[in-house]
Scaffold this active site. Sequence first.
Site, PDB file in Angstrom:
ATOM      1  N   VAL A 111     -17.964  57.985   9.938  1.00  0.00           N
ATOM      2  CA  VAL A 111     -17.064  58.464  10.893  1.00  0.00           C
ATOM      3  C   VAL A 111     -16.018  57.296  11.064  1.00  0.00           C
ATOM      4  O   VAL A 111     -16.345  56.097  11.363  1.00  0.00           O
ATOM      5  CB  VAL A 111     -17.560  58.859  12.247  1.00  0.00           C
ATOM      6  CG1 VAL A 111     -16.348  59.409  13.389  1.00  0.00           C
ATOM      7  CG2 VAL A 111     -18.735  59.899  12.167  1.00  0.00           C
ATOM      8  N   GLU A 112     -14.758  57.450  10.677  1.00  0.00           N
ATOM      9  CA  GLU A 112     -13.704  56.310  10.838  1.00  0.00           C
ATOM     10  C   GLU A 112     -13.308  56.614  12.348  1.00  0.00           C
ATOM     11  O   GLU A 112     -12.826  57.507  12.931  1.00  0.00           O
ATOM     12  CB  GLU A 112     -12.699  56.514  10.088  1.00  0.00           C
ATOM     13  CG  GLU A 112     -12.861  56.197   8.412  1.00  0.00           C
ATOM     14  CD  GLU A 112     -11.709  56.384   7.660  1.00  0.00           C
ATOM     15  OE1 GLU A 112     -11.464  55.589   6.818  1.00  0.00           O
ATOM     16  OE2 GLU A 112     -11.399  57.543   7.315  1.00  0.00           O
ATOM     17  N   VAL A 113     -13.528  55.343  12.955  1.00  0.00           N
ATOM     18  CA  VAL A 113     -13.160  55.270  14.660  1.00  0.00           C
ATOM     19  C   VAL A 113     -11.832  54.365  14.804  1.00  0.00           C
ATOM     20  O   VAL A 113     -11.808  53.288  14.339  1.00  0.00           O
ATOM     21  CB  VAL A 113     -14.377  54.770  15.244  1.00  0.00           C
ATOM     22  CG1 VAL A 113     -13.902  54.582  16.721  1.00  0.00           C
ATOM     23  CG2 VAL A 113     -15.356  55.803  15.359  1.00  0.00           C
TER      24      VAL A 113
END
Length: 310
Positions: free
Chosen positions: A139-141
């Site tokens: 998950v790219e935050v």
Amino acid sequence: MSRRENRPTMAIVGAGVIGLSWARLAREHGWAVAITDPRPDLAEIVAGEFGEDPEVRVTGDLADAVRDADLVQENGPERLPIKQQLFAEIGAAAPAGAVLATSSSSITASEIASDLEADVAARLLVGHPFNPPELMPLVEVLPGARTASATTDRAVALYRDLHREPVVIAKELPGFVANRLQGAVSREARYLVQQGVVSPGDLDTILRNSLGLRWATIGLFEGNVLGGGPGGIRHLIEGVGAQTGSIEFGTPATDPVSMEALIESVEDTYGSGDEVYEVLRARRDRRTRAVLAALADDGHATTSSDPASR
Ligand SMILES: NC(=O)c1ccc[n+]([C@@H]2O[C@H](COP(=O)([O-])OP(=O)(O)OC[C@H]3O[C@@H](n4cnc5c(N)ncnc54)[C@H](O)[C@@H]3O)[C@@H](O)[C@H]2O)c1
């Protein structure tokens, strides 16, 4: 399906390809879910996925869906005005401590939050999954300019609770990181097919049997270190790299005529339509699970930052 005391709740806004996959992941980890989407077949689709699950709540009302969320995961259409409108409503109805995340692949939190109240902007960020989120750990935050650092920390903790591997991205660049990498490889792949160097099927065979397999187990830079033998990346760049570094890569953009030919060629190779989609999807999921299971057997911990322990 696991059950937990004090389980968190995920509100799913938009129940298409990505939203339904987030919902499956959340239930797999014992979270409760509330799902909303204006699609007329929502109740039917959710019942087909989850049966009579008491921890899955379906509602046509956005405010009702987010009212007790710890994490709101928005997966509506990829259009800025729609996301701005959705987050204005979400911000007004969600609990003060909830993380407000969009799955957006290209729209930044700063753009969405531009006209939102400060307390909503502070809770909003991008939590970009790789499809399908229930299987892909990344998950790219991406916090926006007005996102509070506590929101980023909380988002990372919540995604870890779902056994994802969140990575906080320092700058809001179009395409973020994973899709920029995918875009660079795709551009060269299309160029090679269009130049008649390789067919779409053979290109995929090459990828699966080289970079795909390598990148399922080690990263790009780790591969550079190994490629240089005991001399590491320095030896690689000064040796083999001195040759490969001078390669000129393909044209940056493809014209519409040759793009149409490329699309037809890929469709000839794989087919298209509902039946093909289901067959390919089942095969992808089966193989992805097999790779993840094999890596888990090898002690691969997705949340470890210590390279030696991975
Ligand atoms: N498909 C991918 O590979 C992928 C990967 C990562 C992130 N994303 C992102 O996830 C989001 C959703 O993409 P998708 O592929 O699931 O799209 P999709 O078209 O499958 O689903 C979108 C859903 O949003 C619903 N919707 C429409 N208006 C809405 C509204 N006002 N409120 C709530 N829901 C509404 C639609 O009915 C539909 O079910 C996009 O922002 C996209 O960029 C997609």
